[in-house]
Design a protein around this motif. Structure first.
Motif, mmCIF file in Angstrom:
data_model
loop_
_atom_site.group_PDB
_atom_site.id
_atom_site.type_symbol
_atom_site.label_atom_id
_atom_site.label_comp_id
_atom_site.label_asym_id
_atom_site.label_seq_id
_atom_site.Cartn_x
_atom_site.Cartn_y
_atom_site.Cartn_z
ATOM 1 N N GLU A 14 0.829 -1.206 0.000
ATOM 2 C CA GLU A 14 0.000 0.000 0.000
ATOM 3 C C GLU A 14 0.859 1.250 0.000
ATOM 4 N N GLU A 15 1.954 1.233 0.749
ATOM 5 C CA GLU A 15 2.850 2.401 0.797
ATOM 6 C C GLU A 15 3.462 2.702 -0.563
ATOM 7 N N THR A 16 3.676 1.647 -1.360
ATOM 8 C CA THR A 16 4.301 1.848 -2.678
ATOM 9 C C THR A 16 3.278 2.012 -3.786
ATOM 10 N N GLY A 17 2.013 2.223 -3.398
ATOM 11 C CA GLY A 17 1.014 2.584 -4.424
ATOM 12 C C GLY A 17 0.189 1.441 -4.919
ATOM 13 N N GLY A 18 -0.246 0.554 -4.025
ATOM 14 C CA GLY A 18 -1.147 -0.511 -4.435
ATOM 15 C C GLY A 18 -2.452 0.040 -4.964
ATOM 16 N N ASP A 19 -3.165 -0.784 -5.749
ATOM 17 C CA ASP A 19 -4.403 -0.317 -6.384
ATOM 18 C C ASP A 19 -5.429 0.194 -5.384
ATOM 19 N N SER A 20 -5.460 -0.396 -4.192
ATOM 20 C CA SER A 20 -6.468 0.003 -3.218
ATOM 21 C C SER A 20 -6.245 1.416 -2.708
ATOM 22 N N TRP A 21 -5.067 1.957 -2.963
ATOM 23 C CA TRP A 21 -4.766 3.307 -2.496
ATOM 24 C C TRP A 21 -4.925 4.355 -3.587
ATOM 25 N N LYS A 22 -5.520 3.959 -4.689
ATOM 26 C CA LYS A 22 -5.635 4.892 -5.815
ATOM 27 C C LYS A 22 -6.337 6.180 -5.402
ATOM 28 N N TYR A 23 -7.356 6.045 -4.542
ATOM 29 C CA TYR A 23 -8.094 7.222 -4.090
ATOM 30 C C TYR A 23 -7.884 7.457 -2.592
ATOM 31 N N SER A 24 -6.795 6.963 -2.038
ATOM 32 C CA SER A 24 -6.550 7.088 -0.609
ATOM 33 C C SER A 24 -5.881 8.408 -0.285
ATOM 34 N N LEU A 25 -5.903 8.711 1.013
ATOM 35 C CA LEU A 25 -5.492 10.030 1.469
ATOM 36 C C LEU A 25 -3.989 10.253 1.355
ATOM 37 N N ARG A 26 -3.182 9.271 1.793
ATOM 38 C CA ARG A 26 -1.736 9.525 1.846
ATOM 39 C C ARG A 26 -1.134 9.874 0.481
ATOM 40 N N PRO A 27 -1.322 9.047 -0.567
ATOM 41 C CA PRO A 27 -0.735 9.448 -1.867
ATOM 42 C C PRO A 27 -1.257 10.788 -2.356
ATOM 43 N N CYS A 28 -2.527 11.079 -2.060
ATOM 44 C CA CYS A 28 -3.100 12.351 -2.504
ATOM 45 C C CYS A 28 -2.421 13.529 -1.800
ATOM 46 N N THR A 29 -2.200 13.409 -0.490
ATOM 47 C CA THR A 29 -1.529 14.494 0.243
ATOM 48 C C THR A 29 -0.104 14.689 -0.252
ATOM 49 N N GLU A 30 0.559 13.602 -0.581
ATOM 50 C CA GLU A 30 1.950 13.704 -1.043
ATOM 51 C C GLU A 30 2.022 14.380 -2.413
ATOM 52 N N LEU B 117 -0.207 16.512 -3.608
ATOM 53 C CA LEU B 117 -0.544 17.920 -3.390
ATOM 54 C C LEU B 117 0.671 18.677 -2.850
ATOM 55 N N PHE B 118 1.386 18.071 -1.910
ATOM 56 C CA PHE B 118 2.578 18.710 -1.349
ATOM 57 C C PHE B 118 3.615 18.972 -2.450
ATOM 58 N N ILE B 119 3.859 17.963 -3.299
ATOM 59 C CA ILE B 119 4.850 18.111 -4.375
ATOM 60 C C ILE B 119 4.443 19.244 -5.317
ATOM 61 N N GLU C 194 5.335 24.748 -7.191
ATOM 62 C CA GLU C 194 4.781 26.019 -7.660
ATOM 63 C C GLU C 194 5.268 27.201 -6.813
ATOM 64 N N TYR C 195 5.426 26.970 -5.498
ATOM 65 C CA TYR C 195 5.766 28.073 -4.582
ATOM 66 C C TYR C 195 7.018 27.742 -3.773
ATOM 67 N N ASN C 196 8.038 27.183 -4.459
ATOM 68 C CA ASN C 196 9.215 26.680 -3.731
ATOM 69 C C ASN C 196 9.999 27.789 -3.030
ATOM 70 N N GLN C 197 10.017 28.993 -3.613
ATOM 71 C CA GLN C 197 10.770 30.074 -2.973
ATOM 72 C C GLN C 197 10.166 30.442 -1.622
ATOM 73 N N THR C 198 8.851 30.355 -1.521
ATOM 74 C CA THR C 198 8.180 30.649 -0.254
ATOM 75 C C THR C 198 8.316 29.500 0.730
ATOM 76 N N LEU D 133 10.285 14.065 -0.793
ATOM 77 C CA LEU D 133 9.378 14.422 -1.889
ATOM 78 C C LEU D 133 9.826 15.692 -2.603
ATOM 79 N N ALA D 134 10.452 16.620 -1.853
ATOM 80 C CA ALA D 134 10.874 17.906 -2.421
ATOM 81 C C ALA D 134 12.345 17.911 -2.818
ATOM 82 N N ALA D 135 12.923 16.733 -3.022
ATOM 83 C CA ALA D 135 14.372 16.631 -3.252
ATOM 84 C C ALA D 135 14.853 17.531 -4.393
#
Length: 984
Positions: A394-410, A412-414, A419-423, A459-461
């Motif tokens: 699941e952590e590496t992106g299993g099908d059941s996580w397609k609409y799950s919260l963790r990958p979505c938050t990650e 969005l963060f990326i 878009e706003y890396n200077q800030t 994620l922001a490497a």
């Protein structure tokens, strides 16, 4: 079919078709199939499935057969099409009553009405929409629901049509009924909101169902029904009103239980609201501009502030994050580098975004994402303990996580960080700095916070490249943390090794690699399985990196390979085994022959794993990939694997076996590398070529596409591999069948396909010039005709001439018999036909771009000399022209001696020196090198050959006759020829 007499008969057969007894079922299905094209059959079916007194299974089957009939026989141009009279009757019958009591049958009836509407509405069925509009107004709950269900399916189907005329009709429909659809939705929504507090669950559910269906209708009309929706006040009014409605529905969730049907429907309705916004943004970004501010305010308040506490749920949060992400990333809202070149709409949208995403807002979003959404939850930690492999998948992106919260938050963060890396960079750096040094293993919250921050840094490497001295941080902070062995520290050990994997291709000095390899060796022995699996992933990223150096890796190879193999044996899930196998494959691929001392254990284990994975084709694909790299690494030693390897290839490439659908591509690749690595042919290796014939026997309609596919190219490489490996045995066994397949293919296939086929013939002639012309005799007239008729494709003509050149140069007697056969076909004298061949050869020699083939043509035509044949002498000028042109291509000048040398000559066999970055030569490479040492192109000096042929021609004709012959050649060509022949 008479309705009255047929109804009972059809009903009886339908009843039999629902039987579990195949002896009863099969004849009934056969009878129904025969009736499909009978006039009146579908009217009988309509009567049956609308009769609510009949058995449900029979009615269900009648609906399905009716729906099947629409697909096959409703169009006017269809074979056995229904008559217009019957279709008119059926259309009227379908919308007479919306009173189906069974939900599943009601849904099927709605779908089949939509199918008819797709073909007939509005032209042949103008009354459909008015009837539906009137029917959804009735007070009867059942009729109203069924009409609304049908209304939704019809709208959905009409909205999906893409032809311009159809879209225009839908625009007209949408503008005509939009106001009504809005009123309908508002009515049902208000009714639901009033009933929520009543406590009558049945009434609440009923009104919520209608709210959901009417909103589905509005979604299709809003998104697909208008060219410029922002110019329609009703559309924009509905969209702006969504946010208030969403708040009302979210508040309703407080009074509805968490575990009942109403709650499920309520959440579906809330999600549908967000889908309307997301779809509208996707299809009409410019029209969405006025909604940007409100969408961002709403989403951010519910996801990143206390407003959402107690009312939000995971899927809703995901949808809100998707909305923010789509606004942030939308290209329609990004101005050009030259700001003035941007459209006014883009500038307006950009300004709205900039005004919203202020420093405080961005900072809060970033901190909240990391400190709240990135934290491992109790549920995840429990899963880690109870099912570590499931947690990893699941952590590496299993099908059941397609609409799950963790990958979505990650994600969005990326997107926001990019878009706003200077800030945001200073914000994240500050969070990093507060976490320097070790963390108390007793403080689980502090460990989870550090895990979350490290996740963000990984994620922001790419964005942090210039801001983080990763090498220093690795040595001072990360490496010591990897050495903390306490069980509570395992989330950080896993996160740190993952973090290093994210940075490895971004910023990691090469001389630091040995320290990392040491750490990887230690972590592959960690007590925790999740840590070991994550470490294997980072190892794959490390060896995959372009800065990977084999010499640095080799001291750790044995330990790592042993530990990876142990991990492969320990894990039990198919996905995890595949993952570890991919890591092993990657290591084997990078170290190549250096792997040989360490693969014994894997070689012994793979047959067992192959047997265990019989039901798991994707795992078998991973095994095939591993075997490909293993065979490449073992080279000639791979022959020891044949008892396992060859049956695997046999199964994977046998198109009569169902698994070939999954295994064929990798199976063909394994077959090819096995041939290329084989030191000699074996009976078993020769026998599996039986699988090739079905692969080449494709329907002619598919050939144009199939022969350009990678699989077919691999097939031809395999055939060539057999020719290089053991031409005599192979040709004697398979040439007849192969030649037949080629003869069937050649007239049908693309230019590329013809080239692939003829390269096989060319290679066979090169390897075995005595046997091959006889074996491929049926193809050679095809080639001959292509030359005579002046094949228009240069690439094909080039290979035609190469095949002709091989036969002429290396099997003169066969060329004579072929010339004799073709002379009869063309009804010409042999000499006349030979003259035509030479003339076309000279005319089209520019089609030949490869120097080897250019030299081959020169040698072949020169082999006709010396000759007193008037036709050959008549073409003497052309032969010399080709020869001089070939000399220009193959001769190199020694600057010191000012003499020329044929650069294609290979006088002795030298093992080429292989650098560290190059793969060592395969057994096939060695075979090709040995073959080249016998090939006239590489053993005969063109310079000397020309001299000897001219000298012999001079002896035949005498000095004066020869001089007359030379005068037919252009003086410039003669001068160039003399230059090349200096010293002879």
């Amino acid at each position: 079919m008479d309705l009255n007499s047929a109804s009972s008969v059809v009903l009886q057969v339908l009843t039999q078709a629902t039987s579990q007894d195949t002896a009863v079922l099969k004849p009934a299905e056969e009878q129904l199939k025969q009736w499909e094209t009978q006039p009146g059959f579908y009217s009988v079916l309509l009567n049956i499935f609308t009769n609510h007194t009949l058995d449900i299974n029979v009615r269900w089957l009648a609906v399905l057969y009716f729906k099947h009939g629409i697909d096959r026989y409703w169009r006017r141009v269809a074979p056995h099409a229904l008559s217009e009279e019957e279709k008119s009757t059926l259309r009227a019958g379908l919308i007479t009553n919306f009173n189906e009591p069974i939900n599943q049958i009601a849904t099927q009836i709605a779908v089949l009405i939509a199918k008819v509407a797709r073909l007939d509405c509005p032209r042949q069925w103008p009354e459909l929409i008015p009837t539906l509009v009137e029917s959804v107004k009735v007070q009867d709950d059942l009729r109203q629901h069924r009409a609304l269900l049908t209304f939704y399916h019809v709208t959905k189907t009409l909205a999906s049509k893409r032809l311009a005329a159809d879209r225009k009709l839908f625009y007209d429909l949408a503008s005509g009924i939009y106001n009504f659809a809005c009123s309908l939705w508002n009515h049902h929504t208000d009714t639901f909101l009033q009933q929520v507090s009543s406590g009558n669950e049945s009434a609440v559910l009923s009104s919520l169902e209608r709210t959901l269906l009417s909103l589905k209708v509005l979604r299709k009309l809003t998104v697909n029904g208008f060219v410029e929706p922002h110019k329609n006040m009703e559309v924009m009014g509905f969209l702006h009103g969504i946010f208030e409605r969403l708040k009302q529905f979210l508040e309703c969730s407080r009074s509805i239980g968490t575990d009942n049907v109403c709650r499920d429907r309520l959440e579906k309705t809330i999600i549908l609201f967000t889908k309307v916004l997301l779809d509208f943004l996707d299809q009409h970004p410019i029209s969405f501009t006025s909604l940007i501010q409100r969408s961002l305010e709403f989403s951010v308040s519910y996801v990143f502030t206390e407003v959402g506490e107690g009312v939000t749920f995971e899927r809703f949060i995901v949808q809100c994050m998707n909305l923010i992400k789509m606004i942030v990333k939308n290209y329609a809202y990004k101005p050009s580098k030259n700001f003035e070149d941007s459209s006014p709409e883009t500038i307006e949208a950009h300004k709205i975004k900039m005004a919203f995403f202020t420093y405080p807002t961005l900072t809060e979003i970033c901190r909240r994402l990391v400190s709240h959404y990135f934290l491992l939850t109790e549920e995840e930690l429990t899963m880690w303990e109870e099912d570590p492999e499931g947690f990893t998948v699941e952590e590496t992106g299993g099908d059941s996580w397609k609409y799950s919260l963790r990958p979505c938050t990650e994600v969005l963060f990326i997107d926001i960080f990019h878009e706003y890396n200077q800030t945001l960079t200073p914000v994240l750096l500050e969070m990093m700095q507060t976490l320097d040094g070790p963390t108390n293993v007793e403080d689980m919250n502090a460990l989870l916070i550090k895990d979350a921050v490290y996740n963000a840094v990984g994620l922001a490497a790419f964005e942090l490249f210039d801001s983080v001295d990763f090498d220093l941080w690795f040595k001072k902070q990360l490496l010591p943390e990897l050495q903390v062995s306490h069980n509570r520290y395992k989330p950080l050990r896993r996160r740190v090794i993952w973090l290093i994997g994210q940075w490895i291709s971004v910023k990691f000095k090469s001389d630091m690699r040995p320290m990392l390899y040491e750490a990887i060796c230690n972590l592959l022995q960690d007590q925790d399985l999740v840590v070991r699996i994550e470490t294997a992933t980072t190892l794959k990223l490390t060896v995959d990196d372009f800065e990977f150096r084999t010499d640095q890796f080799l001291p750790y190879l044995e330990t790592m390979f042993t530990l990876l193999f142990q991990l492969l044996q320990q894990v039990t899930e198919c996905d995890t085994k595949m993952h570890v196998l991919h890591v092993l494959s990657c290591v084997i691929e990078r170290v190549n022959v250096q792997i040989r001392p360490y693969v014994g254990c894997l070689v012994q284990y793979l047959p067992l794993l192959w047997k265990q994975s019989e039901e798991h084709n994707m795992l078998r694909c991973a095994i095939l990939t591993t075997l490909i790299h293993l065979v490449q690494g073992l080279g000639a030693e791979s022959k020891n694997l044949y008892p396992f390897l060859l049956p695997v290839i046999q199964l994977s490439t046998d198109v009569s076996q169902p698994p070939h659908v999954y295994l064929l591509e990798d199976g063909l690749e394994l077959w090819l590398v096995t041939l290329e690595s084989s030191p000699c042919v074996t009976p078993e290796l020769l026998r599996i070529f039986q699988n090739m014939s079905p692969l080449l026997e494709l329907p002619s309609s598919c050939l144009a596409n199939e022969l350009s596919s990678e699989n077919l190219r691999t097939c031809f490489k395999i055939i060539n591999g057999y020719i290089f490996l053991s031409s005599t045995e192979f040709l004697q066994t398979y040439a007849v069948g192969l030649c037949q397949s080629f003869c069937e293919l050649l007239p049908e296939i693309t230019t590329e396909g013809q080239v692939q086929v003829l390269k096989v013939v060319e290679n066979a002639l090169k390897v075995n010039p005595v046997l091959s012309p006889q074996m491929f005799q049926p193809i050679l007239p095809y080639v001959f005709r292509g030359v005579i008729e002046g094949e228009r494709y240069p690439v094909v003509m080039s290979i035609y001439l190469a095949v002709m050149g091989r036969v002429l140069l290396q099997n003169t007697s066969f060329f004579s018999s072929l010339l004799n056969e073709m002379a009869r076909e063309f009804n010409q004298e042999m000499d006349q036909l030979l003259g035509n061949v030479i003339e076309m050869w000279v005319d089209r020699v520019d089609n030949i771009t490869q120097p080897e083939r250019k030299k081959l043509s020169a040698l072949a035509l020169l082999s006709l000399l010396p000759s007193d044949n008037s036709v050959i002498q008549d073409k003497f000028c052309g032969i010399i022209n080709i020869s001089v042109e070939a000399l220009h291509d193959v001769m190199t000048e020694d600057p010191e001696t000012r003499t020329y040398k044929d650069c294609m000559l290979m006088s002795h066999h030298e093992e080429p020196k292989v650098t560290e970055d190059e793969e060592p030569p395969t057994e096939q490479d060695k075979r090709k090198k040995m073959l080249a040492l016998k090939d006239p192109v590489h053993t005969v000096s063109l310079q000397q050959f020309i001299y000897e042929k001219l000298k012999a021609q001079q002896e035949i004709l005498g000095e004066q006759g020869f001089q007359s012959l030379m005068e037919t050649v252009d003086t410039e060509i003669v001068t160039q020829l003399q230059e090349f022949l200096q010293g002879f």
